[in-house]
Design a protein around this motif. Sequence first.
Motif, mmCIF file in Angstrom:
data_model
loop_
_atom_site.group_PDB
_atom_site.id
_atom_site.type_symbol
_atom_site.label_atom_id
_atom_site.label_comp_id
_atom_site.label_asym_id
_atom_site.label_seq_id
_atom_site.Cartn_x
_atom_site.Cartn_y
_atom_site.Cartn_z
ATOM 1 N N GLN A 97 0.833 -1.195 0.000
ATOM 2 C CA GLN A 97 0.000 0.000 0.000
ATOM 3 C C GLN A 97 0.874 1.254 0.000
ATOM 4 O O GLN A 97 1.871 1.330 0.714
ATOM 5 C CB GLN A 97 -0.922 0.023 1.237
ATOM 6 N N GLY A 98 0.489 2.202 -0.829
ATOM 7 C CA GLY A 98 1.247 3.446 -0.913
ATOM 8 C C GLY A 98 2.538 3.339 -1.682
ATOM 9 O O GLY A 98 3.346 4.276 -1.669
ATOM 10 N N VAL A 99 2.765 2.208 -2.355
ATOM 11 C CA VAL A 99 3.987 2.009 -3.128
ATOM 12 C C VAL A 99 3.614 1.935 -4.603
ATOM 13 O O VAL A 99 3.125 0.903 -5.079
ATOM 14 C CB VAL A 99 4.727 0.726 -2.703
ATOM 15 N N PRO A 100 3.807 3.015 -5.370
ATOM 16 C CA PRO A 100 3.433 2.977 -6.788
ATOM 17 C C PRO A 100 4.445 2.199 -7.619
ATOM 18 O O PRO A 100 5.599 2.009 -7.217
ATOM 19 C CB PRO A 100 3.430 4.461 -7.178
ATOM 20 N N PHE A 101 3.995 1.747 -8.787
ATOM 21 C CA PHE A 101 4.924 1.147 -9.742
ATOM 22 C C PHE A 101 5.814 2.246 -10.313
ATOM 23 O O PHE A 101 5.323 3.278 -10.775
ATOM 24 C CB PHE A 101 4.170 0.484 -10.894
ATOM 25 N N LEU A 102 7.113 2.017 -10.319
ATOM 26 C CA LEU A 102 8.040 2.907 -11.009
ATOM 27 C C LEU A 102 8.172 2.407 -12.445
ATOM 28 O O LEU A 102 8.383 1.210 -12.674
ATOM 29 C CB LEU A 102 9.401 2.909 -10.325
ATOM 30 N N LEU A 103 8.055 3.289 -13.413
ATOM 31 C CA LEU A 103 8.165 2.877 -14.816
ATOM 32 C C LEU A 103 8.491 4.067 -15.690
ATOM 33 O O LEU A 103 8.404 5.214 -15.276
ATOM 34 C CB LEU A 103 6.891 2.185 -15.298
ATOM 35 N N SER A 104 8.900 3.768 -16.918
ATOM 36 C CA SER A 104 9.187 4.813 -17.897
ATOM 37 C C SER A 104 7.905 5.189 -18.637
ATOM 38 O O SER A 104 6.892 4.467 -18.570
ATOM 39 C CB SER A 104 10.227 4.339 -18.895
ATOM 40 N N ALA A 105 7.962 6.281 -19.368
ATOM 41 C CA ALA A 105 6.789 6.707 -20.139
ATOM 42 C C ALA A 105 6.435 5.669 -21.192
ATOM 43 O O ALA A 105 5.249 5.407 -21.448
ATOM 44 C CB ALA A 105 7.071 8.066 -20.783
ATOM 45 N N GLU A 106 7.445 5.050 -21.826
ATOM 46 C CA GLU A 106 7.168 4.035 -22.845
ATOM 47 C C GLU A 106 6.491 2.814 -22.237
ATOM 48 O O GLU A 106 5.547 2.261 -22.812
ATOM 49 C CB GLU A 106 8.467 3.609 -23.532
ATOM 50 N N THR A 107 6.974 2.385 -21.074
ATOM 51 C CA THR A 107 6.362 1.220 -20.429
ATOM 52 C C THR A 107 4.945 1.521 -19.985
ATOM 53 O O THR A 107 4.053 0.673 -20.096
ATOM 54 C CB THR A 107 7.220 0.770 -19.235
ATOM 55 N N LEU A 108 4.702 2.718 -19.506
ATOM 56 C CA LEU A 108 3.342 3.114 -19.134
ATOM 57 C C LEU A 108 2.423 3.018 -20.339
ATOM 58 O O LEU A 108 1.313 2.472 -20.254
ATOM 59 C CB LEU A 108 3.343 4.541 -18.576
ATOM 60 N N ALA A 109 2.865 3.533 -21.477
ATOM 61 C CA ALA A 109 2.030 3.484 -22.674
ATOM 62 C C ALA A 109 1.779 2.042 -23.104
ATOM 63 O O ALA A 109 0.660 1.688 -23.522
ATOM 64 C CB ALA A 109 2.698 4.268 -23.805
ATOM 65 N N ALA A 110 2.797 1.187 -23.003
ATOM 66 C CA ALA A 110 2.635 -0.211 -23.418
ATOM 67 C C ALA A 110 1.650 -0.946 -22.518
ATOM 68 O O ALA A 110 0.753 -1.659 -22.997
ATOM 69 C CB ALA A 110 3.989 -0.910 -23.407
#
Length: 429
Positions: free
Chosen positions: A148-161
């Motif tokens: 809880q309260g821990v977001p996924f860290l990701l790049s903009a490209e991975t978010l879009a995918a």
Amino acid sequence: MAQDITHRYNKAMSLHPRLLICMVLFGFLLAGCAPGALPASGSPAGNSSPTPFQPLSADTPAVPPAIWLDPAAPPALTAALPADLPRSADAASAAYRLRARIPHTGESTANGSIWVYVLAAPFPTPEDGITGTELSAAWKGSPPDGWQGVPFLLSAETLAALTVLWGEPAANAVRVLPVDQLLQTAWDEQHAWALLPFEALEPRWKVLAIDGISPLQTDFDSSTYPLTIEFALEGGSLPEGTLPAANRDPQKMTTLLMTGVTGLGRAVGARMDANGVDYPARDIGGWLRSADITHISNEVSFATDCPPSDPYQTSLRFCAQPRYFDLLTGLGVDVVELTGNHNLDWGPEAASYSLQLYREANIPVFGGAADQTAARQPALIEHHGNRLAFLGCNAAGPENAWATDDTPGAAQCGPWLEDAVNQLKSEGY
């Protein structure tokens, strides 16, 4: 002219082989995950030698042969495209479009690439994985207990995918960062997780399994894995080999399992006497045998005059029954470390006898040998183009555990070790 154009665009991706190293018992250590050479897609059915930039039909308007790239396309995929293939900012007017989509199967199409993503965390993370249901809920803003309260860290490209797969994430579920900041941010925050393309893995990441499935497994099937995306080419066909078929090539991967110290005596030996030599491997043997390379650090020598194992033994002088050696061969052990300080407990004769058993079984050893010079020699193994060198030494002693110029034992640590590492690295290990 056509041949010249084909030559210019028919460039296969050339990257270093990928090495995956797994640390057994306490988690997985991933080493050397630089992007590997990626397999090329096949030609479209019925067209073994496609014309470069061939339109789908004669009615296709004549436009410059530019390609539009989906914002979800990872850098490793777009880097595989010819540098002089024009890019277009407009999908509608581009001759070709590389678009992310949910794959119909786990295999790439004639003009497509299968891209595997992973859920990863800093290497010391105790959790080993989550379920697919928990992953989906976390994307929607309801993570499982402990996250809880821990977001996924990701790049903009991975978010879009991954948005193509799962739809828009909850506002508090993700945190977008530049690619080169993901790892350090995760380690700085300690309790963190990230979503990454497979080729972005490196030793400080720990891969978390999803429904018990990890891309590190030798029997991995991308068609059953929830983090798989297809990047499909629309608008025509490119020359064979332009696009990589996938970002995970098992022919460039090596799985190494490294165990802790093994001593086949006392209580362990007594259990083997009562239940069979293979008793210690009954629950984990399949796991150890599944690795490409299995390492054992054996600290107790085999001796022909070794007495029966005694679980209540109080002395610190150990030996192993020669028949216990069948446990190692039955597990398919590939390399044995001899840096322990008990291998001379039963004298140099037992150590020499053990070295003979390893030689007869074609099992290389390192960190200990028949004399000081041999003990410093690396064990060298090559697999799938990956070159591994194993070196070891004993820093703790006691002094009588170390090899000498003419007696067996463990290698004593010293400046030679750093020199050997640098030399082996310069040779490509």
